[in-house]
Scaffold this motif. Structure first.
Motif, PDB file in Angstrom:
ATOM      1  N   ASP A  28      34.575  -2.890   5.193  1.00 44.09           N
ATOM      2  CA  ASP A  28      35.871  -2.740   5.831  1.00 44.09           C
ATOM      3  C   ASP A  28      36.219  -1.262   5.925  1.00 44.09           C
ATOM      4  O   ASP A  28      35.777  -0.447   5.118  1.00 44.09           O
ATOM      5  N   PHE A  29      37.006  -0.929   6.921  1.00 41.37           N
ATOM      6  CA  PHE A  29      37.456   0.442   7.109  1.00 41.37           C
ATOM      7  C   PHE A  29      38.718   0.425   7.961  1.00 41.37           C
ATOM      8  O   PHE A  29      39.037  -0.563   8.616  1.00 41.37           O
ATOM      9  N   ARG A  45      38.991 -10.156  11.836  1.00 39.66           N
ATOM     10  CA  ARG A  45      38.279 -11.354  11.381  1.00 39.66           C
ATOM     11  C   ARG A  45      38.617 -12.500  12.319  1.00 39.66           C
ATOM     12  O   ARG A  45      39.753 -12.656  12.731  1.00 39.66           O
ATOM     13  N   GLY A  46      37.616 -13.287  12.679  1.00 34.15           N
ATOM     14  CA  GLY A  46      37.806 -14.355  13.652  1.00 34.15           C
ATOM     15  C   GLY A  46      37.309 -13.950  15.033  1.00 34.15           C
ATOM     16  O   GLY A  46      37.137 -14.794  15.905  1.00 34.15           O
ATOM     17  N   GLN A  47      37.096 -12.653  15.224  1.00 37.42           N
ATOM     18  CA  GLN A  47      36.517 -12.125  16.465  1.00 37.42           C
ATOM     19  C   GLN A  47      35.052 -11.758  16.215  1.00 37.42           C
ATOM     20  O   GLN A  47      34.667 -11.442  15.091  1.00 37.42           O
ATOM     21  N   VAL A  48      34.244 -11.793  17.267  1.00 39.50           N
ATOM     22  CA  VAL A  48      32.931 -11.165  17.216  1.00 39.50           C
ATOM     23  C   VAL A  48      33.191  -9.695  17.513  1.00 39.50           C
ATOM     24  O   VAL A  48      33.863  -9.366  18.485  1.00 39.50           O
ATOM     25  N   VAL A  49      32.692  -8.812  16.646  1.00 37.50           N
ATOM     26  CA  VAL A  49      32.972  -7.388  16.787  1.00 37.50           C
ATOM     27  C   VAL A  49      31.663  -6.622  16.991  1.00 37.50           C
ATOM     28  O   VAL A  49      30.684  -6.849  16.279  1.00 37.50           O
ATOM     29  N   MET A  50      31.704  -5.735  17.960  1.00 32.36           N
ATOM     30  CA  MET A  50      30.593  -4.819  18.195  1.00 32.36           C
ATOM     31  C   MET A  50      31.095  -3.422  17.859  1.00 32.36           C
ATOM     32  O   MET A  50      32.062  -2.949  18.458  1.00 32.36           O
ATOM     33  N   LEU A  51      30.472  -2.790  16.870  1.00 30.27           N
ATOM     34  CA  LEU A  51      30.773  -1.401  16.535  1.00 30.27           C
ATOM     35  C   LEU A  51      29.721  -0.537  17.206  1.00 30.27           C
ATOM     36  O   LEU A  51      28.525  -0.721  16.966  1.00 30.27           O
ATOM     37  N   GLY A  79      36.822 -14.007  22.644  1.00 27.88           N
ATOM     38  CA  GLY A  79      36.825 -13.741  21.208  1.00 27.88           C
ATOM     39  C   GLY A  79      35.919 -12.599  20.803  1.00 27.88           C
ATOM     40  O   GLY A  79      35.390 -12.577  19.698  1.00 27.88           O
ATOM     41  N   PHE A  80      35.737 -11.632  21.698  1.00 30.08           N
ATOM     42  CA  PHE A  80      34.861 -10.490  21.451  1.00 30.08           C
ATOM     43  C   PHE A  80      35.672  -9.197  21.504  1.00 30.08           C
ATOM     44  O   PHE A  80      36.494  -9.007  22.402  1.00 30.08           O
ATOM     45  N   THR A  81      35.445  -8.320  20.530  1.00 23.96           N
ATOM     46  CA  THR A  81      36.093  -7.013  20.485  1.00 23.96           C
ATOM     47  C   THR A  81      35.030  -5.941  20.314  1.00 23.96           C
ATOM     48  O   THR A  81      34.177  -6.048  19.437  1.00 23.96           O
ATOM     49  N   LEU A  82      35.105  -4.927  21.151  1.00 15.75           N
ATOM     50  CA  LEU A  82      34.199  -3.792  21.046  1.00 15.75           C
ATOM     51  C   LEU A  82      34.991  -2.595  20.560  1.00 15.75           C
ATOM     52  O   LEU A  82      36.075  -2.315  21.084  1.00 15.75           O
ATOM     53  N   LEU A  83      34.477  -1.913  19.557  1.00 20.48           N
ATOM     54  CA  LEU A  83      35.096  -0.693  19.033  1.00 20.48           C
ATOM     55  C   LEU A  83      34.098   0.455  19.159  1.00 20.48           C
ATOM     56  O   LEU A  83      32.985   0.363  18.626  1.00 20.48           O
ATOM     57  N   ARG A 132      32.109 -13.686  13.397  1.00 17.34           N
ATOM     58  CA  ARG A 132      33.521 -14.034  13.197  1.00 17.34           C
ATOM     59  C   ARG A 132      33.934 -14.062  11.726  1.00 17.34           C
ATOM     60  O   ARG A 132      35.103 -13.916  11.399  1.00 17.34           O
ATOM     61  N   ASP A 133      32.958 -14.251  10.828  1.00 15.93           N
ATOM     62  CA  ASP A 133      33.238 -14.287   9.395  1.00 15.93           C
ATOM     63  C   ASP A 133      33.177 -12.909   8.746  1.00 15.93           C
ATOM     64  O   ASP A 133      33.317 -12.782   7.537  1.00 15.93           O
ATOM     65  N   GLY A 134      32.932 -11.872   9.565  1.00 19.72           N
ATOM     66  CA  GLY A 134      32.898 -10.515   9.029  1.00 19.72           C
ATOM     67  C   GLY A 134      31.549 -10.111   8.465  1.00 19.72           C
ATOM     68  O   GLY A 134      31.477  -9.144   7.694  1.00 19.72           O
ATOM     69  N   ASN A 135      30.487 -10.803   8.861  1.00 20.74           N
ATOM     70  CA  ASN A 135      29.145 -10.473   8.385  1.00 20.74           C
ATOM     71  C   ASN A 135      28.368  -9.699   9.443  1.00 20.74           C
ATOM     72  O   ASN A 135      28.410 -10.053  10.626  1.00 20.74           O
ATOM     73  N   MET A 136      27.668  -8.667   8.998  1.00 22.30           N
ATOM     74  CA  MET A 136      26.805  -7.918   9.902  1.00 22.30           C
ATOM     75  C   MET A 136      25.628  -8.804  10.279  1.00 22.30           C
ATOM     76  O   MET A 136      25.034  -9.446   9.416  1.00 22.30           O
ATOM     77  N   ARG A 137      25.301  -8.834  11.554  1.00 19.74           N
ATOM     78  CA  ARG A 137      24.213  -9.702  11.999  1.00 19.74           C
ATOM     79  C   ARG A 137      23.090  -8.963  12.716  1.00 19.74           C
ATOM     80  O   ARG A 137      21.932  -9.317  12.557  1.00 19.74           O
TER      81      ARG A 137
END
Length: 161
Positions: A28-29, A45-51, A79-83, A132-137
């Motif tokens: 987390d950050f 959390r709950g979103q698919v996130v691309m860093l 449900g996708f967020t890109l940062l 979505r669960d906050g795990n790196m994949r």
């Protein structure tokens, strides 16, 4: 022949692959965004996130940025967020680049490389996919044309889970 096979395995096992699977919770950050707001990963959390870790001096980063913007627009409602995480100490070069190449996804500033270190970023650009669960994949190091096909496949997979 056996010695040749062993040498081949040793050679290729020591190479860093462009993409790979990851496991474990994403660290987390909280970082300040381009619009001045703080963004915390845990709040997504709950979103698919691309860093996507990038720098304005990085040619492949520049090449990839419009493609990333298209992905953010395409999958944002699903449900996708890109940062985008800019890793430069001085954000002025990144800001100038973004004026010339605007994007609609949030850009975060990591001037002390604190978050880059959390994620062991050692190549530009580097992209981490988080479920979505906050795990790196998935982790992608670098960018070459065509990587966006892998991104799309992984985004769709993680959204469906």
């Amino acid at each position: 022949m056996k010695k040749l096979c062993v040498a081949f395995i040793l050679l290729f096992s020591s190479l860093s692959f462009a993409a790979g699977e990851l496991s474990g919770p994403a660290p987390d950050f909280t970082l300040k965004s381009r619009d001045g707001k703080n963004i915390r990963l845990a709040d997504l959390r709950g979103q698919v996130v691309m860093l996507n870790f990038w720098a304005s001096w990085c040619g492949p980063c520049r090449q990839e940025m419009p493609i990333l913007d298209d992905l953010a627009k395409r999958y944002g409602r699903a449900g996708f967020t890109l940062l985008g995480v800019n890793v430069e100490q001085d954000s002025s070069a990144g800001e100038k680049y973004l004026q010339d190449t605007p994007v609609n996804f949030p850009i975060l500033w990591d001037p002390t490389s604190e978050v880059s270190k959390l994620y062991n970023i050692d190549a530009m650009p580097s992209t981490v996919m988080i479920d979505r669960d906050g795990n790196m994949r998935y982790l992608h190091r670098g960018y070459k044309p065509g990587y966006e096909n892998d991104y799309k496949k992984q985004i769709k997979e993680l959204i469906r889970e």
